[in-house]
Design an enzyme around this catalytic site. Structure first.
Site, PDB file in Angstrom:
ATOM      1  N   HIS A   1      -1.017  66.191  87.934  1.00 21.98           N
ATOM      2  CA  HIS A   1      -0.630  66.524  89.313  1.00 21.98           C
ATOM      3  C   HIS A   1      -0.737  65.250  90.148  1.00 21.98           C
ATOM      4  O   HIS A   1      -1.742  64.540  90.065  1.00 21.98           O
ATOM      5  CB  HIS A   1      -1.546  67.611  89.874  1.00 21.98           C
ATOM      6  CG  HIS A   1      -0.999  68.263  91.110  1.00 21.98           C
ATOM      7  ND1 HIS A   1      -0.882  67.591  92.302  1.00 21.98           N
ATOM      8  CD2 HIS A   1      -0.523  69.512  91.327  1.00 21.98           C
ATOM      9  CE1 HIS A   1      -0.357  68.416  93.206  1.00 21.98           C
ATOM     10  NE2 HIS A   1      -0.128  69.578  92.635  1.00 21.98           N
TER      11      HIS A   1
ATOM     12  N   HIS B   1      -3.669  68.273  84.996  1.00 20.71           N
ATOM     13  CA  HIS B   1      -3.521  69.517  85.762  1.00 20.71           C
ATOM     14  C   HIS B   1      -3.106  70.700  84.897  1.00 20.71           C
ATOM     15  O   HIS B   1      -3.629  71.799  85.055  1.00 20.71           O
ATOM     16  CB  HIS B   1      -2.470  69.265  86.844  1.00 20.71           C
ATOM     17  CG  HIS B   1      -2.206  70.428  87.744  1.00 20.71           C
ATOM     18  ND1 HIS B   1      -3.168  70.959  88.574  1.00 20.71           N
ATOM     19  CD2 HIS B   1      -1.078  71.176  87.951  1.00 20.71           C
ATOM     20  CE1 HIS B   1      -2.650  71.972  89.262  1.00 20.71           C
ATOM     21  NE2 HIS B   1      -1.396  72.129  88.886  1.00 20.71           N
TER      22      HIS B   1
ATOM     23  N   GLU C   1       8.076  73.409  96.949  1.00 15.62           N
ATOM     24  CA  GLU C   1       7.296  72.376  96.249  1.00 15.62           C
ATOM     25  C   GLU C   1       8.231  71.453  95.493  1.00 15.62           C
ATOM     26  O   GLU C   1       9.446  71.703  95.433  1.00 15.62           O
ATOM     27  CB  GLU C   1       6.304  73.052  95.294  1.00 15.62           C
ATOM     28  CG  GLU C   1       5.230  73.834  96.040  1.00 15.62           C
ATOM     29  CD  GLU C   1       4.316  74.617  95.109  1.00 15.62           C
ATOM     30  OE1 GLU C   1       3.800  74.028  94.163  1.00 15.62           O
ATOM     31  OE2 GLU C   1       4.157  75.817  95.337  1.00 15.62           O
TER      32      GLU C   1
ATOM     33  N   ARG D   1       6.546  71.133  83.688  1.00 18.25           N
ATOM     34  CA  ARG D   1       6.630  72.428  84.375  1.00 18.25           C
ATOM     35  C   ARG D   1       7.050  72.262  85.834  1.00 18.25           C
ATOM     36  O   ARG D   1       6.512  71.416  86.549  1.00 18.25           O
ATOM     37  CB  ARG D   1       5.273  73.123  84.323  1.00 18.25           C
ATOM     38  CG  ARG D   1       5.230  74.420  85.111  1.00 18.25           C
ATOM     39  CD  ARG D   1       3.887  75.085  84.946  1.00 18.25           C
ATOM     40  NE  ARG D   1       2.811  74.323  85.521  1.00 18.25           N
ATOM     41  CZ  ARG D   1       2.306  74.510  86.740  1.00 18.25           C
ATOM     42  NH1 ARG D   1       2.791  75.454  87.525  1.00 18.25           N
ATOM     43  NH2 ARG D   1       1.308  73.776  87.170  1.00 18.25           N
TER      44      ARG D   1
ATOM     45  N   ARG E   1       7.108  66.713  89.578  1.00 16.20           N
ATOM     46  CA  ARG E   1       5.778  66.092  89.532  1.00 16.20           C
ATOM     47  C   ARG E   1       5.640  64.968  88.510  1.00 16.20           C
ATOM     48  O   ARG E   1       4.880  64.034  88.725  1.00 16.20           O
ATOM     49  CB  ARG E   1       4.792  67.199  89.256  1.00 16.20           C
ATOM     50  CG  ARG E   1       4.227  67.857  88.792  1.00 16.20           C
ATOM     51  CD  ARG E   1       3.117  68.796  88.963  1.00 16.20           C
ATOM     52  NE  ARG E   1       3.147  69.685  90.081  1.00 16.20           N
ATOM     53  CZ  ARG E   1       2.691  70.913  89.995  1.00 16.20           C
ATOM     54  NH1 ARG E   1       2.187  71.354  88.882  1.00 16.20           N
ATOM     55  NH2 ARG E   1       2.690  71.669  91.030  1.00 16.20           N
TER      56      ARG E   1
HETATM   57  P1  FAD Z   1      -6.921  80.945  83.421  1.00 12.09           P
HETATM   58  O1  FAD Z   1      -6.644  81.490  84.739  1.00 12.09           O
HETATM   59  O2  FAD Z   1      -7.437  79.572  83.324  1.00 12.09           O
HETATM   60  O3  FAD Z   1      -7.966  81.914  82.707  1.00 12.09           O
HETATM   61  C1  FAD Z   1      -8.534  81.562  81.461  1.00 12.09           C
HETATM   62  C2  FAD Z   1      -9.716  82.457  81.215  1.00 12.09           C
HETATM   63  O4  FAD Z   1     -10.176  82.312  79.875  1.00 12.09           O
HETATM   64  C3  FAD Z   1     -10.911  82.160  82.092  1.00 12.09           C
HETATM   65  O5  FAD Z   1     -11.435  83.388  82.502  1.00 12.09           O
HETATM   66  C4  FAD Z   1     -11.881  81.452  81.144  1.00 12.09           C
HETATM   67  O6  FAD Z   1     -13.217  81.569  81.510  1.00 12.09           O
HETATM   68  C5  FAD Z   1     -11.584  82.192  79.863  1.00 12.09           C
HETATM   69  N1  FAD Z   1     -11.933  81.481  78.630  1.00 12.09           N
HETATM   70  C6  FAD Z   1     -11.530  80.256  78.234  1.00 12.09           C
HETATM   71  N2  FAD Z   1     -12.062  79.971  77.027  1.00 12.09           N
HETATM   72  C7  FAD Z   1     -12.802  81.043  76.651  1.00 12.09           C
HETATM   73  C8  FAD Z   1     -13.600  81.351  75.521  1.00 12.09           C
HETATM   74  N3  FAD Z   1     -13.787  80.481  74.499  1.00 12.09           N
HETATM   75  N4  FAD Z   1     -14.240  82.547  75.473  1.00 12.09           N
HETATM   76  C9  FAD Z   1     -14.113  83.436  76.489  1.00 12.09           C
HETATM   77  N5  FAD Z   1     -13.381  83.185  77.592  1.00 12.09           N
HETATM   78  C10 FAD Z   1     -12.719  82.005  77.667  1.00 12.09           C
HETATM   79  N6  FAD Z   1       0.254  77.558  88.974  1.00 12.09           N
HETATM   80  C11 FAD Z   1       1.207  78.152  89.729  1.00 12.09           C
HETATM   81  O7  FAD Z   1       2.124  78.778  89.207  1.00 12.09           O
HETATM   82  N7  FAD Z   1       1.120  78.058  91.086  1.00 12.09           N
HETATM   83  C12 FAD Z   1       0.133  77.384  91.720  1.00 12.09           C
HETATM   84  O8  FAD Z   1       0.094  77.357  92.938  1.00 12.09           O
HETATM   85  C13 FAD Z   1      -0.849  76.745  90.944  1.00 12.09           C
HETATM   86  N8  FAD Z   1      -1.834  76.017  91.524  1.00 12.09           N
HETATM   87  C14 FAD Z   1      -2.828  75.500  90.748  1.00 12.09           C
HETATM   88  C15 FAD Z   1      -3.877  74.844  91.353  1.00 12.09           C
HETATM   89  C16 FAD Z   1      -4.943  74.385  90.589  1.00 12.09           C
HETATM   90  C17 FAD Z   1      -6.095  73.680  91.244  1.00 12.09           C
HETATM   91  C18 FAD Z   1      -4.933  74.574  89.190  1.00 12.09           C
HETATM   92  C19 FAD Z   1      -6.070  74.107  88.346  1.00 12.09           C
HETATM   93  C20 FAD Z   1      -3.857  75.194  88.577  1.00 12.09           C
HETATM   94  C21 FAD Z   1      -2.798  75.656  89.342  1.00 12.09           C
HETATM   95  N9  FAD Z   1      -1.717  76.302  88.757  1.00 12.09           N
HETATM   96  C22 FAD Z   1      -0.754  76.880  89.542  1.00 12.09           C
HETATM   97  C23 FAD Z   1      -1.705  76.586  87.333  1.00 12.09           C
HETATM   98  C24 FAD Z   1      -2.151  78.043  87.117  1.00 12.09           C
HETATM   99  O9  FAD Z   1      -3.176  78.335  88.035  1.00 12.09           O
HETATM  100  C25 FAD Z   1      -2.670  78.280  85.719  1.00 12.09           C
HETATM  101  O10 FAD Z   1      -1.794  77.746  84.777  1.00 12.09           O
HETATM  102  C26 FAD Z   1      -2.801  79.776  85.479  1.00 12.09           C
HETATM  103  O11 FAD Z   1      -3.609  80.344  86.466  1.00 12.09           O
HETATM  104  C27 FAD Z   1      -3.387  80.025  84.108  1.00 12.09           C
HETATM  105  O12 FAD Z   1      -3.698  81.379  83.992  1.00 12.09           O
HETATM  106  P2  FAD Z   1      -4.312  81.896  82.627  1.00 12.09           P
HETATM  107  O13 FAD Z   1      -4.599  83.331  82.813  1.00 12.09           O
HETATM  108  O14 FAD Z   1      -3.450  81.481  81.511  1.00 12.09           O
HETATM  109  O15 FAD Z   1      -5.658  81.053  82.463  1.00 12.09           O
HETATM  110  C1  SIN Z   2       0.063  73.066  93.827  1.00 17.81           C
HETATM  111  O1  SIN Z   2      -0.190  73.896  94.703  1.00 17.81           O
HETATM  112  O2  SIN Z   2       0.396  71.913  94.040  1.00 17.81           O
HETATM  113  C2  SIN Z   2      -0.030  73.484  92.409  1.00 17.81           C
HETATM  114  C3  SIN Z   2       1.163  74.239  92.054  1.00 17.81           C
HETATM  115  C4  SIN Z   2       1.294  74.355  90.577  1.00 17.81           C
HETATM  116  O3  SIN Z   2       0.538  73.773  89.811  1.00 17.81           O
HETATM  117  O4  SIN Z   2       2.237  75.056  90.173  1.00 17.81           O
END
Ligand code: FAD
Ligand code: SIN
Length: 519
Positions: free
Chosen positions: A241, A349, A116, A384, A288
Site C-alpha cells: 500500500h 498490505h 480510490e 488488486r 497502487r
Molecule cells: P481476515 O479478516 O484477516 O480474517 C482472518 C481470520 O483468521 C482472523 O480472525 C484471524 O485471527 C484468523 N486466523 C488466522 N490464522 C489462524 C489460525 N492459524 N488459527 C485460527 N484462526 C486464524 N479491503 C477492501 O476491500 N477495502 C478496504 O477498504 C480495505 N482496507 C484495508 C485496510 C487495512 C488496514 C488492511 C490491513 C486491509 C484492508 N483491506 C481492504 C483488505 C481486507 O481488509 C482484507 O483482505 C479482508 O478483510 C480479508 O478478510 P478475510 O476474512 O479473508 O481475513
Molecule cells: C484503503 O482504504 O486504502 C485500503 C483499501 C483496500 O485495501 O482495498
C-alpha cells in the site's frame, strides 16, 4: 476430539459470512469457527476505504468496474471471475445491509460513494473510515444469534488433517478431514473432525516487518494448505500500500486510506514537488502498484525514508467528517492535517495470490475450501484494485455456501489419531523465536520488497534455508506454541513468495524485478 459439520478457520469477513449463510439455511447442521485471537481481530476489522460495488447506474456500470479491475490486474486476471464477482456485488451488499451493517449516505439518502486508486468512478461504499470495523460488528452480532454456530476464540489451527494422518484410509484422493487446534489458554491440542473445512485465515502482511496488517496476519492458512499439498499460486504478487503512516520504529503501521487521495490529497517529496504526475497521467489515483513503485523510485533518488501526503488544501471540515479516525490518529502522532503534511511510506498490505480455488471456492484438496485473502481466485491478477477484497470475500463465501447447499457432504466414518507430541518439551528459548522472526522480516524487507532482483532473491533463499533449518529443529523438539507455529508458517510463506518470484520472468502489476526489464 470434537466433530462438526463445518469447520471454519478464521473470523474475518470471509469466515463469518460463510458461517452465517450455512447456519441460517441448515439449522440442524453444526458450524464451528476457530479463531486465534479475540473473535473480532482480523484484517477485516481495520478495512478503511470500503467495498467497491456498482450502485449508481447513471454514471457507473459493471462494464466500467470490470475494465478498471482488469487494468489494475495488468492482464493476469481471470476475466470470467472478474465479471462474476462484480455482477454479484450488489446482491451480496444487500445481504450485509440485512444483517445490520451501516454505510454512509448523502443528503438525499443515497450511498455516499468514495473513490480510490484505479477506479474510474465513485463506487466505494463505506462507513466513515472504519468500514471494516462496522462490517465485523454486524457479522459477529448475527453469528451470535445463530445457535448452531459455535465460535472458539483463542483457538489456533496448527495443521489440516489429511490422508497422511490416517491409517488404512480407503480413498487415495487427497482429502481434508478437519484440523488440529491449539487451545491457546489451556495449551491442549484438540482434534476437530469436520465434513468440510474452510480456510478463511486472511493475509500474510507480518512476513514483512513493515505492514498495514495486524499481528494475526501470519499466512497460517496458506502455509497449512501448502503443507497439505494444496496448489498455491501467484505468491509473487504481494501488494504494497503506498501510504502507511511513517513511524521511525518501523513494524505495523497505521494506514492512511487510498480514499484520502480519492478525496484530493497530493503526494509530495521532501522538496515539496508533487511527483505523481511525472509517473502517470492519473497522478495520485493511479493503481497502487504504480503509486508504490513511484514512491520507491522517488525515495531511492532522494535517499529519504518517506514522502508526504498533503491534505492542507482540502475542505478540512468535510475531511474530518469523512475520515474522523485518520484525523484522530494523525493528531496522536502530533500531525495536524490542517497545516502539516503526513509522512507516508509504502508497506506490505495484501496478498493477491494464495490458495488456488475454483469458482466454487474449492481448493485442489477434497473437502477443503478457501475464501477471502488467503485464497487465489483469479480476481486480482497481478495487482488488486482497491476495495475489491471485501467484495471478493462476500461473493466467494456465497459461492461456497451455494456449493454446500447443493452437494451432500462426505461422511466421516474414520479414525483420526490425536496429535502426537511425545518427547517434546516446552521451549525455553523464546529469544530464538523472536530472533529468527526479526531476521526473517529483515530479509523479506531488504531482498523481497517492491523492487526485486534475481541476485537478491537467490540470496534471500539461501538465508531463509538457514532460518528454516533452525526453526524446524526447534519445532520437532518443542511443545506447540502459537509463536513457534506462526514463525514456521511465515517461513513457508516467504519460501513460496521467493520461489514464485524467481519463476516469474515478466514484470506485471505489483511484481517488479530489475532483471526482467528488457533493454
Ligand atoms: P481476515 O479478516 O484477516 O480474517 C482472518 C481470520 O483468521 C482472523 O480472525 C484471524 O485471527 C484468523 N486466523 C488466522 N490464522 C489462524 C489460525 N492459524 N488459527 C485460527 N484462526 C486464524 N479491503 C477492501 O476491500 N477495502 C478496504 O477498504 C480495505 N482496507 C484495508 C485496510 C487495512 C488496514 C488492511 C490491513 C486491509 C484492508 N483491506 C481492504 C483488505 C481486507 O481488509 C482484507 O483482505 C479482508 O478483510 C480479508 O478478510 P478475510 O476474512 O479473508 O481475513
Ligand atoms: C484503503 O482504504 O486504502 C485500503 C483499501 C483496500 O485495501 O482495498
Amino acid at each position: 476430539m470434537m466433530t462438526t459439520n463445518y469447520l471454519v478457520i478464521g473470523s474475518g469477513i470471509a469466515g463469518l459470512t460463510f458461517s452465517i449463510k450455512i447456519a441460517e439455511k441448515f439449522p440442524d447442521r453444526t458450524v464451528t469457527i476457530v479463531t486465534k485471537a479475540d473473535e473480532e481481530e482480523s484484517n477485516t476489522k481495520y478495512a478503511q476505504g470500503g467495498v467497491a460495488v456498482v450502485l449508481d447506474t447513471e454514471t457507473d456500470s459493471f462494464k466500467k468496474h470490470i475494465k478498471d479491475t482488469l487494468i489494475a490486474g495488468d492482464g493476469l486476471c481471470d476475466e470470467e471471475v472478474v465479471k462474476m464477482v462484480i455482477e454479484e456485488g450488489p446482491k451480496r451488499l444487500k445481504e450485509l445491509l440485512l444483517w445490520g451493517a451501516n454505510f454512509d449516505v448523502d443528503g438525499s439518502g443515497d450511498f455516499d460513494l468514495g473513490k480510490e486508486g484505479g477506479h474510474s468512478e465513485y463506487r466505494v461504499v463505506h462507513h466513515k473510515d472504519i468500514t471494516g470495523f462496522e462490517i465485523e460488528r454486524a457479522l459477529l452480532k448475527r453469528v451470535h444469534q445463530l445457535p448452531n454456530i459455535c465460535i472458539l476464540p483463542h483457538h489456533f489451527a496448527i495443521d489440516l488433517i489429511t490422508n497422511h494422518h490416517i491409517k488404512d484410509l480407503k480413498t487415495e484422493k487427497l482429502s481434508c478431514f478437519g484440523a488440529y487446534i491449539l487451545d491457546q489458554k489451556t495449551g491442549n491440542i484438540i482434534t476437530i473432525k469436520a465434513n468440510s473445512t474452510l480456510l478463511a485465515t486472511g493475509g500474510i502482511g507480518c512476513v514483512y516487518g513493515h505492514t498495514t496488517n495486524p499481528i494475526i496476519a501470519t499466512g497460517d492458512g496458506v502455509a497449512m494448505a501448502y503443507r497439505a499439498k494444496a496448489r498455491i499460486k501467484d505468491m509473487e504478487f504481494v501488494q504494497f500500500h503506498p501510504t502507511a503512516l511513517y513511524e521511525a520504529k518501523g513494524e505495523s503501521s497505521f494506514l492512511i486510506s487510498e480514499a484520502v487521495r480519492g478525496f484530493g490529497a497530493y503526494l509530495r517529496n521532501k522538496a515539496g514537488h508533487r511527483f505523481m504526475p511525472d509517473f502517470d497521467e492519473r497522478a495520485e489515483l493511479a493503481s497502487r502498484d504504480i503509486v508504490s513503485q513511484s514512491i520507491d523510485s522517488e525515495l531511492k533518488k532522494s535517499g529519504e525514508t518517506y514522502v508526504y501526503l498533503d491534505c492542507t488544501h482540502l475542505d478540512i471540515k468535510a475531511f474530518i467528517n469523512h475520515f474522523p479516525n485518520i484525523y484522530k490518529e494523525c493528531l496522536k502522532h502530533h500531525i495536524d492535517i490542517k497545516t502539516d503534511w503526513i509522512p507516508v511510506v509504502p508497506a506490505s498490505h495484501y496478498l493477491c495470490g494464495g490458495i488456488k480455488v475454483n469458482k466454487k471456492g474449492k481448493t485442489t484438496v477434497a473437502n477443503l475450501f478457501a475464501c477471502g485473502e488467503c485464497s487465489r481466485t483469479g480476481l486480482h491478477g497481478a495487482n488488486r484494485l482497491a476495495s475489491n477484497s471485501l467484495l471478493e470475500a462476500l461473493v466467494y463465501a456465497h459461492n461456497i455456501f451455494k456449493y454446500h447447499s447443493k452437494n451432500a457432504y462426505p461422511s466421516l466414518d474414520l479414525e483420526i489419531p490425536d496429535w502426537n507430541d511425545e518427547g517434546t518439551v516446552i521451549p525455553q528459548e523464546h529469544v530464538l523465536i523472536q530472533h529468527n522472526l526479526k531476521q526473517l522480516q529483515a530479509l523479506m524487507r531488504d531482498y523481497v520488497g517492491i523492487v526485486r532482483s534475481n541476485k537478491r532473491l537467490k540470496k534471500a533463499i539461501r538465508h531463509l534455508d538457514l532460518i528454516y533449518d533452525e526453526v524446524e529443529d526447534l519445532y520437532k523438539e518443542s511443545k506447540i506454541t502459537t509463536s513457534l507455529c506462526e514463525l514456521r508458517n511465515m517461513i513457508n510463506v516467504s519460501h513460496l513468495i521467493i520461489r514464485q518470484s524467481l519463476e516469474r520472468t515478466e514484470n506485471k502489476g505489483g511484481y517488479f524485478n530489475i532483471d526482467n526489464v528488457k533493454n
